[in-house]
Motif scaffolding. Structure first.
Motif, PDB file in Angstrom:
ATOM      1  N   PHE A  26       6.689   6.316 -52.266  1.00  0.00           N
ATOM      2  CA  PHE A  26       8.054   5.798 -52.130  1.00  0.00           C
ATOM      3  C   PHE A  26       9.074   6.928 -52.220  1.00  0.00           C
ATOM      4  O   PHE A  26      10.009   7.013 -51.409  1.00  0.00           O
ATOM      5  CB  PHE A  26       8.311   4.756 -53.221  1.00  0.00           C
ATOM      6  N   PHE A  75       6.491   4.203 -46.596  1.00  0.00           N
ATOM      7  CA  PHE A  75       6.990   2.982 -47.242  1.00  0.00           C
ATOM      8  C   PHE A  75       5.968   1.853 -47.103  1.00  0.00           C
ATOM      9  O   PHE A  75       5.713   1.110 -48.062  1.00  0.00           O
ATOM     10  CB  PHE A  75       8.313   2.545 -46.608  1.00  0.00           C
ATOM     11  N   SER A 115       3.042   2.462 -49.445  1.00  0.00           N
ATOM     12  CA  SER A 115       3.471   2.198 -50.817  1.00  0.00           C
ATOM     13  C   SER A 115       3.510   0.697 -51.099  1.00  0.00           C
ATOM     14  O   SER A 115       3.063   0.228 -52.146  1.00  0.00           O
ATOM     15  CB  SER A 115       4.847   2.816 -51.067  1.00  0.00           C
ATOM     16  N   GLN A 116       4.016  -0.066 -50.133  1.00  0.00           N
ATOM     17  CA  GLN A 116       4.102  -1.509 -50.286  1.00  0.00           C
ATOM     18  C   GLN A 116       2.719  -2.143 -50.355  1.00  0.00           C
ATOM     19  O   GLN A 116       2.493  -3.096 -51.107  1.00  0.00           O
ATOM     20  CB  GLN A 116       4.911  -2.100 -49.123  1.00  0.00           C
ATOM     21  N   THR A 136      10.821  -1.870 -52.194  1.00  0.00           N
ATOM     22  CA  THR A 136      10.099  -1.109 -51.161  1.00  0.00           C
ATOM     23  C   THR A 136      10.238  -1.783 -49.814  1.00  0.00           C
ATOM     24  O   THR A 136      10.436  -1.115 -48.792  1.00  0.00           O
ATOM     25  CB  THR A 136       8.612  -0.981 -51.536  1.00  0.00           C
TER      26      THR A 136
END
Length: 329
Positions: free
Chosen positions: A53, A72, A75-76, A84
Protein backbone atom coordinates in the motif's frame (compact mmCIF):
# COMPACT_ATOMS: atom_id res chain seq x y z
CA UNK A 1 -1.44 -63.14 41.60
CA UNK A 2 -3.54 -64.27 38.66
CA UNK A 3 -4.76 -60.68 38.09
CA UNK A 4 -1.20 -59.28 38.18
CA UNK A 5 0.01 -61.91 35.69
CA UNK A 6 -2.86 -61.10 33.31
CA UNK A 7 -2.08 -57.37 33.37
CA UNK A 8 1.58 -58.09 32.61
CA UNK A 9 0.64 -60.24 29.63
CA UNK A 10 -1.71 -57.44 28.33
CA UNK A 11 1.12 -54.89 28.54
CA UNK A 12 3.51 -57.13 26.65
CA UNK A 13 0.92 -57.71 23.86
CA UNK A 14 0.22 -54.01 23.35
CA UNK A 15 3.84 -52.81 23.64
CA UNK A 16 4.54 -53.37 19.86
CA UNK A 17 1.39 -51.41 18.92
CA UNK A 18 2.37 -48.52 21.18
CA UNK A 19 5.89 -48.45 19.74
CA UNK A 20 4.45 -48.51 16.20
CA UNK A 21 2.25 -45.50 16.95
CA UNK A 22 5.20 -43.58 18.40
CA UNK A 23 7.37 -44.38 15.38
CA UNK A 24 4.58 -43.41 13.00
CA UNK A 25 4.34 -40.05 14.75
CA UNK A 26 8.07 -39.52 14.48
CA UNK A 27 8.23 -40.52 10.83
CA UNK A 28 5.21 -38.48 9.72
CA UNK A 29 6.15 -35.54 7.38
CA UNK A 30 6.59 -32.36 9.36
CA UNK A 31 4.82 -30.26 6.68
CA UNK A 32 1.67 -32.37 6.91
CA UNK A 33 0.60 -30.74 10.15
CA UNK A 34 3.11 -27.97 10.79
CA UNK A 35 1.52 -24.62 9.97
CA UNK A 36 2.62 -21.16 11.09
CA UNK A 37 0.56 -19.85 14.00
CA UNK A 38 -2.55 -18.06 12.69
CA UNK A 39 -1.73 -14.82 14.56
CA UNK A 40 1.77 -14.73 13.11
CA UNK A 41 0.31 -15.31 9.62
CA UNK A 42 -2.10 -12.43 10.11
CA UNK A 43 0.72 -10.10 11.16
CA UNK A 44 2.82 -11.09 8.15
CA UNK A 45 -0.11 -10.57 5.80
CA UNK A 46 -0.82 -7.14 7.25
CA UNK A 47 2.84 -6.17 7.01
CA UNK A 48 3.04 -7.23 3.37
CA UNK A 49 -0.26 -5.53 2.53
CA UNK A 50 0.92 -2.33 4.26
CA UNK A 51 4.24 -2.36 2.41
CA UNK A 52 2.46 -2.75 -0.93
CA UNK A 53 0.00 0.00 0.00
CA UNK A 54 2.77 2.44 0.94
CA UNK A 55 4.67 1.68 -2.27
CA UNK A 56 1.51 2.13 -4.34
CA UNK A 57 0.79 5.49 -2.70
CA UNK A 58 4.31 6.63 -3.50
CA UNK A 59 3.98 5.57 -7.12
CA UNK A 60 0.60 7.28 -7.43
CA UNK A 61 2.07 10.49 -6.05
CA UNK A 62 4.54 10.32 -8.95
CA UNK A 63 1.59 9.73 -11.34
CA UNK A 64 2.91 6.25 -12.17
CA UNK A 65 -0.60 4.84 -12.10
CA UNK A 66 0.06 1.79 -14.28
CA UNK A 67 2.57 0.58 -11.65
CA UNK A 68 0.56 1.69 -8.61
CA UNK A 69 -2.79 0.07 -9.42
CA UNK A 70 -1.58 -3.58 -9.39
CA UNK A 71 0.09 -3.00 -6.00
CA UNK A 72 -3.13 -1.60 -4.54
CA UNK A 73 -5.00 -4.61 -5.92
CA UNK A 74 -2.48 -7.05 -4.44
CA UNK A 75 -2.59 -5.27 -1.08
CA UNK A 76 -6.38 -5.52 -1.11
CA UNK A 77 -6.31 -9.24 -1.92
CA UNK A 78 -3.92 -9.90 1.01
CA UNK A 79 -5.63 -7.73 3.63
CA UNK A 80 -8.98 -6.25 2.46
CA UNK A 81 -9.73 -2.71 3.62
CA UNK A 82 -12.11 0.02 2.50
CA UNK A 83 -9.27 2.57 2.38
CA UNK A 84 -7.26 0.38 0.02
CA UNK A 85 -10.30 -0.02 -2.22
CA UNK A 86 -10.75 3.75 -2.33
CA UNK A 87 -7.15 4.24 -3.40
CA UNK A 88 -7.39 1.47 -5.98
CA UNK A 89 -10.55 3.03 -7.44
CA UNK A 90 -8.90 6.46 -7.62
CA UNK A 91 -5.85 4.92 -9.32
CA UNK A 92 -7.99 3.10 -11.89
CA UNK A 93 -9.90 6.30 -12.64
CA UNK A 94 -6.60 8.08 -13.32
CA UNK A 95 -5.73 5.31 -15.79
CA UNK A 96 -8.99 5.95 -17.65
CA UNK A 97 -10.49 2.60 -16.61
CA UNK A 98 -13.80 4.17 -15.68
CA UNK A 99 -15.90 1.01 -15.36
CA UNK A 100 -13.35 -0.71 -13.13
CA UNK A 101 -13.01 2.41 -10.99
CA UNK A 102 -16.81 2.71 -10.70
CA UNK A 103 -17.09 -0.91 -9.52
CA UNK A 104 -14.32 -0.46 -6.94
CA UNK A 105 -15.84 2.78 -5.58
CA UNK A 106 -19.13 0.93 -5.07
CA UNK A 107 -17.30 -1.92 -3.34
CA UNK A 108 -15.46 0.60 -1.16
CA UNK A 109 -18.74 2.23 -0.15
CA UNK A 110 -20.21 -1.13 0.88
CA UNK A 111 -17.06 -2.12 2.78
CA UNK A 112 -16.93 1.21 4.61
CA UNK A 113 -20.62 0.99 5.61
CA UNK A 114 -20.03 -2.51 6.98
CA UNK A 115 -17.26 -1.09 9.19
CA UNK A 116 -19.46 1.89 10.18
CA UNK A 117 -17.04 4.25 8.42
CA UNK A 118 -19.89 6.39 7.19
CA UNK A 119 -17.86 9.42 6.06
CA UNK A 120 -15.62 7.22 3.90
CA UNK A 121 -18.67 5.38 2.60
CA UNK A 122 -20.28 8.66 1.53
CA UNK A 123 -17.11 9.77 -0.31
CA UNK A 124 -16.97 6.46 -2.19
CA UNK A 125 -20.68 6.68 -3.02
CA UNK A 126 -20.32 10.19 -4.45
CA UNK A 127 -17.28 9.20 -6.54
CA UNK A 128 -19.16 6.21 -7.93
CA UNK A 129 -22.19 8.36 -8.81
CA UNK A 130 -19.99 10.87 -10.64
CA UNK A 131 -18.37 8.11 -12.69
CA UNK A 132 -21.68 6.43 -13.49
CA UNK A 133 -22.71 9.48 -15.52
CA UNK A 134 -19.72 9.14 -17.88
CA UNK A 135 -19.47 5.35 -18.22
CA UNK A 136 -19.09 3.83 -21.68
CA UNK A 137 -21.01 0.65 -22.41
CA UNK A 138 -20.87 -2.36 -24.69
CA UNK A 139 -23.88 -4.35 -25.90
CA UNK A 140 -23.32 -7.85 -27.28
CA UNK A 141 -26.28 -8.97 -29.36
CA UNK A 142 -26.36 -12.78 -29.74
CA UNK A 143 -27.37 -14.58 -32.95
CA UNK A 144 -31.08 -14.84 -33.60
CA UNK A 145 -32.61 -17.99 -32.08
CA UNK A 146 -29.35 -18.68 -30.21
CA UNK A 147 -29.48 -22.25 -28.93
CA UNK A 148 -27.91 -23.78 -25.84
CA UNK A 149 -24.75 -24.63 -27.80
CA UNK A 150 -23.86 -20.96 -28.42
CA UNK A 151 -21.02 -19.61 -26.29
CA UNK A 152 -19.91 -15.96 -26.33
CA UNK A 153 -16.63 -14.61 -24.96
CA UNK A 154 -15.29 -11.10 -24.37
CA UNK A 155 -11.50 -10.89 -24.31
CA UNK A 156 -11.38 -14.62 -23.66
CA UNK A 157 -13.86 -14.62 -20.76
CA UNK A 158 -17.29 -16.21 -21.11
CA UNK A 159 -20.19 -13.76 -21.19
CA UNK A 160 -23.14 -15.24 -19.29
CA UNK A 161 -26.46 -15.46 -21.06
CA UNK A 162 -28.00 -13.03 -18.62
CA UNK A 163 -25.59 -10.38 -19.93
CA UNK A 164 -26.49 -10.87 -23.62
CA UNK A 165 -28.13 -7.76 -25.03
CA UNK A 166 -27.40 -5.76 -21.85
CA UNK A 167 -25.52 -2.45 -21.96
CA UNK A 168 -22.52 -3.50 -19.86
CA UNK A 169 -20.22 -0.82 -18.37
CA UNK A 170 -16.71 -1.39 -19.75
CA UNK A 171 -13.38 0.36 -19.69
CA UNK A 172 -12.57 2.23 -22.93
CA UNK A 173 -10.36 0.23 -25.27
CA UNK A 174 -10.30 -2.65 -27.74
CA UNK A 175 -12.36 -5.77 -27.15
CA UNK A 176 -12.34 -9.11 -28.93
CA UNK A 177 -15.79 -10.69 -29.12
CA UNK A 178 -15.95 -14.37 -30.02
CA UNK A 179 -18.88 -16.72 -30.46
CA UNK A 180 -18.94 -20.43 -31.19
CA UNK A 181 -21.59 -22.97 -32.00
CA UNK A 182 -20.50 -26.21 -30.27
CA UNK A 183 -17.24 -26.13 -32.19
CA UNK A 184 -18.95 -26.22 -35.61
CA UNK A 185 -18.62 -22.53 -36.44
CA UNK A 186 -17.15 -19.49 -34.80
CA UNK A 187 -17.34 -15.74 -35.11
CA UNK A 188 -14.75 -13.16 -34.09
CA UNK A 189 -14.97 -9.40 -34.08
CA UNK A 190 -12.72 -6.66 -32.71
CA UNK A 191 -14.43 -3.60 -31.26
CA UNK A 192 -12.93 -0.28 -30.26
CA UNK A 193 -14.90 1.36 -27.45
CA UNK A 194 -13.96 5.07 -27.38
CA UNK A 195 -13.52 7.02 -24.17
CA UNK A 196 -16.14 9.65 -25.03
CA UNK A 197 -18.54 9.83 -22.03
CA UNK A 198 -21.90 8.15 -22.62
CA UNK A 199 -20.74 6.14 -25.63
CA UNK A 200 -22.52 2.85 -26.25
CA UNK A 201 -21.19 0.40 -28.82
CA UNK A 202 -23.12 -2.60 -30.09
CA UNK A 203 -21.61 -5.82 -31.45
CA UNK A 204 -24.08 -7.90 -33.45
CA UNK A 205 -23.23 -11.58 -33.94
CA UNK A 206 -24.74 -12.94 -37.19
CA UNK A 207 -26.84 -16.13 -37.24
CA UNK A 208 -24.92 -19.40 -37.36
CA UNK A 209 -26.38 -20.52 -40.69
CA UNK A 210 -24.21 -22.88 -42.77
CA UNK A 211 -26.06 -22.24 -46.00
CA UNK A 212 -26.12 -18.48 -45.68
CA UNK A 213 -22.45 -18.29 -44.77
CA UNK A 214 -21.44 -20.63 -47.57
CA UNK A 215 -23.37 -18.49 -50.03
CA UNK A 216 -21.53 -15.41 -48.76
CA UNK A 217 -18.20 -17.17 -49.13
CA UNK A 218 -19.02 -18.11 -52.73
CA UNK A 219 -20.17 -14.61 -53.62
CA UNK A 220 -17.15 -12.92 -52.09
CA UNK A 221 -14.90 -13.27 -55.11
CA UNK A 222 -17.59 -11.90 -57.44
CA UNK A 223 -18.20 -8.93 -55.15
CA UNK A 224 -14.50 -8.15 -54.97
CA UNK A 225 -14.35 -8.32 -58.79
CA UNK A 226 -17.16 -5.77 -59.04
CA UNK A 227 -15.40 -3.63 -56.47
CA UNK A 228 -12.16 -3.64 -58.47
CA UNK A 229 -14.02 -2.90 -61.73
CA UNK A 230 -15.99 -0.01 -60.26
CA UNK A 231 -12.91 1.34 -58.51
CA UNK A 232 -10.98 1.19 -61.78
CA UNK A 233 -13.77 3.11 -63.48
CA UNK A 234 -13.47 5.72 -60.77
CA UNK A 235 -9.73 6.10 -61.37
CA UNK A 236 -10.27 6.44 -65.14
CA UNK A 237 -12.98 9.05 -64.56
CA UNK A 238 -10.74 11.07 -62.27
CA UNK A 239 -7.92 11.00 -64.84
CA UNK A 240 -10.35 12.01 -67.58
CA UNK A 241 -11.64 14.84 -65.40
CA UNK A 242 -8.10 16.09 -64.94
CA UNK A 243 -7.44 16.02 -68.70
CA UNK A 244 -10.71 17.77 -69.53
CA UNK A 245 -10.07 20.38 -66.85
CA UNK A 246 -6.63 21.12 -68.28
CA UNK A 247 -8.09 21.53 -71.77
CA UNK A 248 -10.79 23.86 -70.44
CA UNK A 249 -8.14 26.06 -68.81
CA UNK A 250 -6.08 26.10 -72.02
CA UNK A 251 -9.10 27.07 -74.19
CA UNK A 252 -9.98 29.86 -71.79
CA UNK A 253 -6.39 31.16 -71.90
CA UNK A 254 -6.37 31.09 -75.73
CA UNK A 255 -9.56 33.17 -75.81
CA UNK A 256 -7.82 36.01 -74.00
CA UNK A 257 -6.21 37.20 -77.24
CA UNK A 258 -9.61 37.38 -78.96
CA UNK A 259 -11.57 39.14 -76.20
CA UNK A 260 -11.42 42.58 -74.60
CA UNK A 261 -11.35 43.35 -70.86
CA UNK A 262 -15.13 43.77 -71.05
CA UNK A 263 -15.51 40.21 -72.41
CA UNK A 264 -16.30 41.38 -75.91
CA UNK A 265 -14.99 38.57 -78.16
CA UNK A 266 -14.65 38.02 -81.86
CA UNK A 267 -15.95 34.82 -83.47
CA UNK A 268 -12.82 32.84 -82.53
CA UNK A 269 -12.95 34.09 -78.93
CA UNK A 270 -16.62 33.15 -78.61
CA UNK A 271 -15.88 29.63 -79.89
CA UNK A 272 -12.93 29.20 -77.52
CA UNK A 273 -14.96 30.41 -74.54
CA UNK A 274 -17.80 28.04 -75.47
CA UNK A 275 -15.35 25.12 -75.68
CA UNK A 276 -13.84 26.06 -72.30
CA UNK A 277 -17.25 26.02 -70.62
CA UNK A 278 -18.21 22.68 -72.21
CA UNK A 279 -14.91 21.07 -71.23
CA UNK A 280 -15.15 22.50 -67.71
CA UNK A 281 -18.62 21.02 -67.20
CA UNK A 282 -17.43 17.67 -68.53
CA UNK A 283 -14.44 17.73 -66.16
CA UNK A 284 -16.70 18.43 -63.18
CA UNK A 285 -19.00 15.54 -64.10
CA UNK A 286 -16.02 13.21 -64.54
CA UNK A 287 -14.66 14.16 -61.11
CA UNK A 288 -18.04 13.47 -59.47
CA UNK A 289 -18.41 10.09 -61.19
CA UNK A 290 -14.81 9.18 -60.41
CA UNK A 291 -15.12 10.00 -56.73
CA UNK A 292 -18.41 8.09 -56.36
CA UNK A 293 -17.11 5.06 -58.25
CA UNK A 294 -13.86 5.05 -56.27
CA UNK A 295 -15.65 5.07 -52.92
CA UNK A 296 -18.15 2.47 -54.12
CA UNK A 297 -15.39 0.18 -55.33
CA UNK A 298 -13.53 0.42 -52.03
CA UNK A 299 -16.70 -0.34 -50.02
CA UNK A 300 -17.59 -3.32 -52.21
CA UNK A 301 -14.09 -4.75 -51.91
CA UNK A 302 -13.77 -4.13 -48.17
CA UNK A 303 -17.16 -5.64 -47.26
CA UNK A 304 -16.91 -8.70 -49.52
CA UNK A 305 -17.08 -12.06 -47.68
CA UNK A 306 -13.70 -13.72 -47.49
CA UNK A 307 -12.40 -16.93 -46.03
CA UNK A 308 -12.70 -15.92 -43.26
CA UNK A 309 -15.09 -13.11 -44.27
CA UNK A 310 -14.52 -9.66 -42.87
CA UNK A 311 -17.48 -7.51 -41.95
CA UNK A 312 -17.22 -3.81 -41.44
CA UNK A 313 -20.02 -2.17 -39.55
CA UNK A 314 -20.93 0.45 -36.98
CA UNK A 315 -22.56 0.28 -33.59
CA UNK A 316 -23.89 3.56 -32.27
CA UNK A 317 -26.39 4.51 -29.58
CA UNK A 318 -26.66 7.69 -27.53
CA UNK A 319 -23.79 10.14 -27.76
CA UNK A 320 -21.07 7.99 -29.27
CA UNK A 321 -20.24 5.57 -32.05
CA UNK A 322 -17.84 2.68 -32.42
CA UNK A 323 -16.46 0.91 -35.44
CA UNK A 324 -15.82 -2.82 -35.44
CA UNK A 325 -14.24 -5.28 -37.83
CA UNK A 326 -15.03 -8.97 -37.56
CA UNK A 327 -15.10 -12.28 -39.31
CA UNK A 328 -16.80 -15.66 -39.27
CA UNK A 329 -15.09 -18.91 -40.11
Amino acid sequence: MHMKAALERHRRRNRPLAMALVCAGLLAPVGASAEPPPIRDAHERRALAEALFVEARSLMAEERYAEACPKFAESQSIDPAAGTLLNLAHCLEKLGRTASAWAEFRAAAAAARAKKQYERAEIAKQRAAALERVLVRLVIVPPQDAGESIEIKKNGEIVGRAAWGVALPVDPGRYVIEASNAGKQSFRTEIEVPSKPGTQVTAIIPPFDDGAWSSRFASGQLQRGFGIAIGSLGVVSLVAGGVLGAQAIRRNSESAGHCTAGNLCDATGVELRRDAITLGNAATAAFIVGAAAGVGGIVLYATSPKNPPRNVGFGAVGTGAGIFVGGAF
